[in-house]
Design a protein around this motif. Structure first.
Motif, PDB file in Angstrom:
ATOM      1  N   ASN A  16       4.474  -9.801   3.674  1.00  0.00           N
ATOM      2  CA  ASN A  16       5.188 -11.211   3.408  1.00  0.00           C
ATOM      3  C   ASN A  16       4.094 -12.046   3.760  1.00  0.00           C
ATOM      4  OD1 ASN A  16       7.131 -10.090   1.930  1.00  0.00           O
ATOM      5  ND2 ASN A  16       8.217  -9.637   3.765  1.00  0.00           N
ATOM      6  N   GLY A  75       5.506 -11.927  -1.251  1.00  0.00           N
ATOM      7  CA  GLY A  75       5.451 -10.415  -1.051  1.00  0.00           C
ATOM      8  C   GLY A  75       3.847  -9.995  -1.697  1.00  0.00           C
ATOM      9  N   ILE A  76       2.976  -9.342  -1.037  1.00  0.00           N
ATOM     10  CA  ILE A  76       1.813  -8.837  -1.656  1.00  0.00           C
ATOM     11  C   ILE A  76       1.795  -7.505  -1.120  1.00  0.00           C
ATOM     12  CG2 ILE A  76      -0.720  -9.012  -1.436  1.00  0.00           C
ATOM     13  CD1 ILE A  76      -0.507 -11.739  -0.464  1.00  0.00           C
ATOM     14  N   THR A  77       1.596  -6.650  -2.103  1.00  0.00           N
ATOM     15  CA  THR A  77       1.724  -5.165  -2.190  1.00  0.00           C
ATOM     16  C   THR A  77       0.273  -4.605  -1.983  1.00  0.00           C
ATOM     17  OG1 THR A  77       3.963  -5.047  -2.877  1.00  0.00           O
ATOM     18  CG2 THR A  77       2.324  -2.872  -2.761  1.00  0.00           C
ATOM     19  N   SER A  89       1.209   2.680   0.046  1.00  0.00           N
ATOM     20  CA  SER A  89       1.191   1.205  -0.122  1.00  0.00           C
ATOM     21  C   SER A  89       1.839   0.588   1.040  1.00  0.00           C
ATOM     22  CB  SER A  89       2.107   0.755  -1.490  1.00  0.00           C
ATOM     23  OG  SER A  89       3.346   1.274  -1.205  1.00  0.00           O
ATOM     24  N   GLU A  90       1.527  -0.733   1.331  1.00  0.00           N
ATOM     25  CA  GLU A  90       1.921  -1.576   2.146  1.00  0.00           C
ATOM     26  C   GLU A  90       2.243  -2.942   1.815  1.00  0.00           C
ATOM     27  OE1 GLU A  90       0.558  -3.247   6.470  1.00  0.00           O
ATOM     28  OE2 GLU A  90      -0.584  -1.927   5.498  1.00  0.00           O
ATOM     29  N   THR A  91       3.410  -3.671   2.113  1.00  0.00           N
ATOM     30  CA  THR A  91       3.653  -4.859   1.672  1.00  0.00           C
ATOM     31  C   THR A  91       3.896  -5.693   2.782  1.00  0.00           C
ATOM     32  OG1 THR A  91       5.226  -3.985  -0.287  1.00  0.00           O
ATOM     33  CG2 THR A  91       5.685  -6.058   0.589  1.00  0.00           C
TER      34      THR A  91
END
Length: 218
Positions: free
Chosen positions: A215, A201-203, A211-213
């Protein structure tokens, strides 16, 4: 004080997975060479094998060192070979290679391989002590001996040291003795199942503070 129990493989590590190892112990190395040297001396190991305390028994003649009982001993007129195995902290033994490969969707197989160097001592007693020492050295270059050792991932280092003649004073008698020391490489593999991540998971932080996560599958 009792000795700690020796691990048997496979071993399951907490938080990881199954661990297996192909490494031999000094005792198992001794047992491997005991059978080979018995055949080098002309014994037939097809059952039933004689168990008498005399030269008809191949494992009376060819022994593995560090016997706990110590008895019965042999006489000055008997030909006996005692085998002991020692690990050698050779620089080559300190080099290892590691390879990661997929095991399943949630784990990886971590395979580490290295070479263990062994020093094997053959101590021969009896009227044929020197001749048996010469025979041991010569036999290590034979194809059938090579193939028998290779089934246990053991390979001779071809520096063929010659028997050293010694005489041992026991009970005011000089016992004939000849020692041989040879070195061998053992190919060892260690396998460990380790957990792996299916995705990461990259935030992302935007300029507006949101923010947006995302995968990312691996």
């Amino acid at each position: 004080m009792s000795a700690a129990p020796q691990p048997t493989f496979p071993v399951v590590f907490p938080g990881a997975g199954e661990f297996t190892c192909t490494a031999n112990s000094p005792a198992s190395i001794g047992a491997i060479f005991q059978k080979i040297i018995a055949q080098v001396f002309g014994y037939n190991l097809t059952p039933p094998i004689p168990t008498a305390n005399d030269s008809t028994n191949p494992f009376w003649t060819v022994r593995v060192g560090w016997q706990q009982q110590g008895q019965p001993a042999w006489t000055i007129a008997e030909n006996v070979c005692i085998i002991t195995a020692y690990t050698d902290d050779d620089p080559f033994s300190r080099i290892s290679d590691t390879l990661l490969s997929a095991n399943d969707a949630e784990s990886l197989n971590q395979e580490t391989s290295y070479t263990q160097v062994w020093k094997i001592h053959f101590v021969c007693y009896g009227p044929n002590a020197f001749t048996n020492g010469v025979l041991i050295v010569a036999a290590m270059a034979l194809d059938w001996v090579h193939d028998a050792l290779a089934t246990s991932n053991i390979y001779a280092i071809t520096e063929w040291k010659r028997p050293v003649v010694l005489y041992e004073n026991e009970n005011s008698q000089w016992w004939q003795r000849a020692d041989v020391e040879l070195r061998f490489n053992e190919f060892v593999q260690l396998n460990l199942i380790v957990p792996s991540a299916a995705s990461v998971g990259i935030t992302l932080l935007k300029e507006n503070g949101l923010s947006e996560t995302v995968n990312v599958n691996i």
